[in-house]
Design a protein around this motif. Structure first.
Motif, mmCIF file in Angstrom:
data_model
loop_
_atom_site.group_PDB
_atom_site.id
_atom_site.type_symbol
_atom_site.label_atom_id
_atom_site.label_comp_id
_atom_site.label_asym_id
_atom_site.label_seq_id
_atom_site.Cartn_x
_atom_site.Cartn_y
_atom_site.Cartn_z
ATOM 1 N N ALA A 37 0.827 -1.208 0.000
ATOM 2 C CA ALA A 37 0.000 0.000 0.000
ATOM 3 C C ALA A 37 0.862 1.258 0.000
ATOM 4 O O ALA A 37 0.590 2.199 -0.747
ATOM 5 C CB ALA A 37 -0.949 -0.010 1.199
ATOM 6 N N GLN A 38 1.908 1.293 0.815
ATOM 7 C CA GLN A 38 2.761 2.487 0.879
ATOM 8 C C GLN A 38 3.453 2.749 -0.454
ATOM 9 O O GLN A 38 3.575 3.898 -0.875
ATOM 10 C CB GLN A 38 3.792 2.358 1.993
ATOM 11 C CG GLN A 38 3.223 2.556 3.382
ATOM 12 C CD GLN A 38 2.488 3.868 3.569
ATOM 13 O OE1 GLN A 38 1.370 3.894 4.055
ATOM 14 N NE2 GLN A 38 3.085 4.976 3.192
ATOM 15 N N ILE A 39 3.895 1.705 -1.113
ATOM 16 C CA ILE A 39 4.494 1.889 -2.437
ATOM 17 C C ILE A 39 3.457 2.493 -3.384
ATOM 18 O O ILE A 39 3.736 3.459 -4.093
ATOM 19 C CB ILE A 39 5.062 0.564 -2.991
ATOM 20 C CG1 ILE A 39 6.296 0.135 -2.188
ATOM 21 C CG2 ILE A 39 5.414 0.705 -4.477
ATOM 22 C CD1 ILE A 39 6.807 -1.258 -2.508
ATOM 23 N N GLY A 40 2.263 1.949 -3.371
ATOM 24 C CA GLY A 40 1.209 2.463 -4.247
ATOM 25 C C GLY A 40 0.798 3.886 -3.925
ATOM 26 O O GLY A 40 0.501 4.680 -4.826
ATOM 27 N N ILE A 41 0.791 4.231 -2.659
ATOM 28 C CA ILE A 41 0.394 5.574 -2.234
ATOM 29 C C ILE A 41 1.481 6.592 -2.557
ATOM 30 O O ILE A 41 1.205 7.664 -3.099
ATOM 31 C CB ILE A 41 0.084 5.584 -0.721
ATOM 32 C CG1 ILE A 41 -1.176 4.759 -0.423
ATOM 33 C CG2 ILE A 41 -0.056 7.023 -0.199
ATOM 34 C CD1 ILE A 41 -1.348 4.380 1.039
ATOM 35 N N ILE A 53 -1.429 -5.955 -8.142
ATOM 36 C CA ILE A 53 -1.002 -7.045 -7.253
ATOM 37 C C ILE A 53 -2.051 -7.253 -6.164
ATOM 38 O O ILE A 53 -2.461 -8.379 -5.880
ATOM 39 C CB ILE A 53 0.380 -6.755 -6.642
ATOM 40 C CG1 ILE A 53 1.458 -6.855 -7.718
ATOM 41 C CG2 ILE A 53 0.679 -7.707 -5.473
ATOM 42 C CD1 ILE A 53 2.819 -6.319 -7.287
ATOM 43 N N GLY A 54 -2.489 -6.163 -5.553
ATOM 44 C CA GLY A 54 -3.517 -6.265 -4.517
ATOM 45 C C GLY A 54 -4.795 -6.894 -5.037
ATOM 46 O O GLY A 54 -5.386 -7.758 -4.380
ATOM 47 N N TRP A 77 -7.219 0.942 -0.010
ATOM 48 C CA TRP A 77 -6.368 1.793 0.815
ATOM 49 C C TRP A 77 -5.598 2.786 -0.056
ATOM 50 O O TRP A 77 -5.559 3.989 0.223
ATOM 51 C CB TRP A 77 -5.426 0.895 1.603
ATOM 52 C CG TRP A 77 -4.558 1.518 2.631
ATOM 53 C CD1 TRP A 77 -4.501 2.832 3.012
ATOM 54 C CD2 TRP A 77 -3.603 0.836 3.440
ATOM 55 N NE1 TRP A 77 -3.556 3.004 3.994
ATOM 56 C CE2 TRP A 77 -3.006 1.796 4.272
ATOM 57 C CE3 TRP A 77 -3.197 -0.482 3.530
ATOM 58 C CZ2 TRP A 77 -2.010 1.459 5.191
ATOM 59 C CZ3 TRP A 77 -2.220 -0.813 4.440
ATOM 60 C CH2 TRP A 77 -1.635 0.142 5.267
ATOM 61 N N ILE A 78 -4.995 2.294 -1.128
ATOM 62 C CA ILE A 78 -4.227 3.156 -2.032
ATOM 63 C C ILE A 78 -5.137 4.229 -2.631
ATOM 64 O O ILE A 78 -4.827 5.422 -2.592
ATOM 65 C CB ILE A 78 -3.549 2.323 -3.144
ATOM 66 C CG1 ILE A 78 -2.464 1.425 -2.553
ATOM 67 C CG2 ILE A 78 -2.982 3.240 -4.233
ATOM 68 C CD1 ILE A 78 -1.954 0.331 -3.493
ATOM 69 N N GLU A 79 -6.265 3.796 -3.163
ATOM 70 C CA GLU A 79 -7.189 4.739 -3.798
ATOM 71 C C GLU A 79 -7.631 5.828 -2.822
ATOM 72 O O GLU A 79 -7.639 7.011 -3.159
ATOM 73 C CB GLU A 79 -8.418 3.991 -4.331
ATOM 74 C CG GLU A 79 -9.436 4.895 -4.973
ATOM 75 C CD GLU A 79 -10.685 4.141 -5.434
ATOM 76 O OE1 GLU A 79 -11.745 4.775 -5.491
ATOM 77 O OE2 GLU A 79 -10.594 2.928 -5.719
ATOM 78 N N GLU A 80 -7.992 5.438 -1.620
ATOM 79 C CA GLU A 80 -8.480 6.411 -0.635
ATOM 80 C C GLU A 80 -7.388 7.390 -0.211
ATOM 81 O O GLU A 80 -7.622 8.592 -0.108
ATOM 82 C CB GLU A 80 -9.046 5.684 0.590
ATOM 83 C CG GLU A 80 -9.521 6.617 1.687
ATOM 84 C CD GLU A 80 -10.655 7.567 1.269
ATOM 85 O OE1 GLU A 80 -10.856 8.577 1.973
ATOM 86 O OE2 GLU A 80 -11.330 7.325 0.244
ATOM 87 N N MET A 81 -6.190 6.913 0.042
ATOM 88 C CA MET A 81 -5.121 7.805 0.499
ATOM 89 C C MET A 81 -4.672 8.754 -0.621
ATOM 90 O O MET A 81 -4.364 9.913 -0.366
ATOM 91 C CB MET A 81 -3.939 6.994 1.039
ATOM 92 C CG MET A 81 -4.308 6.164 2.264
ATOM 93 S SD MET A 81 -5.195 7.091 3.557
ATOM 94 C CE MET A 81 -3.875 8.131 4.154
ATOM 95 N N VAL A 82 -4.660 8.273 -1.852
ATOM 96 C CA VAL A 82 -4.322 9.146 -2.982
ATOM 97 C C VAL A 82 -5.424 10.205 -3.165
ATOM 98 O O VAL A 82 -5.134 11.382 -3.387
ATOM 99 C CB VAL A 82 -4.102 8.318 -4.268
ATOM 100 C CG1 VAL A 82 -4.014 9.201 -5.507
ATOM 101 C CG2 VAL A 82 -2.853 7.460 -4.132
#
Length: 86
Positions: A37-41, A53-54, A77-82
């Motif tokens: 997630a952190q990499i994606g964010i 991958i997720g 998680w990635i979508e929301e944080m971005v």
């Protein structure tokens, strides 16, 4: 990781996560999911692969999440944080 990514092999980390996260022990799986997630964010150049991958592994996809909280499922998680940072 996100503060000083220089020298980190993010593509290599994604390779390991992709190969090992699905069958990892629960605690390691959580750590790998967080890393994914952190990499994606934090790294837009790796975001699409992190989300893919997720989506493919579906780790924590059905994890119960309280209303108002962000799911630990990496694509969500990635979508929301971005979204929040934009």
């Amino acid at each position: 990781m996100s503060r000083k990514p220089e020298g980190l092999d993010l593509a290599g980390l994604l390779d390991v996560i992709e190969a090992e996260m699905k069958d990892a022990h629960e605690r390691l799986q959580w750590a790998m999911n967080h890393c994914l997630a952190q990499i994606g964010i934090d790294h837009p150049g790796h975001r699409a692969r992190a989300v893919a991958i997720g989506e493919r592994l579906e780790v924590l996809k059905d994890y119960p999440t309280s209303p108002g909280c962000t799911s630990p499922y990496a694509p969500v998680w990635i979508e929301e944080m971005v979204r929040r940072s934009g």
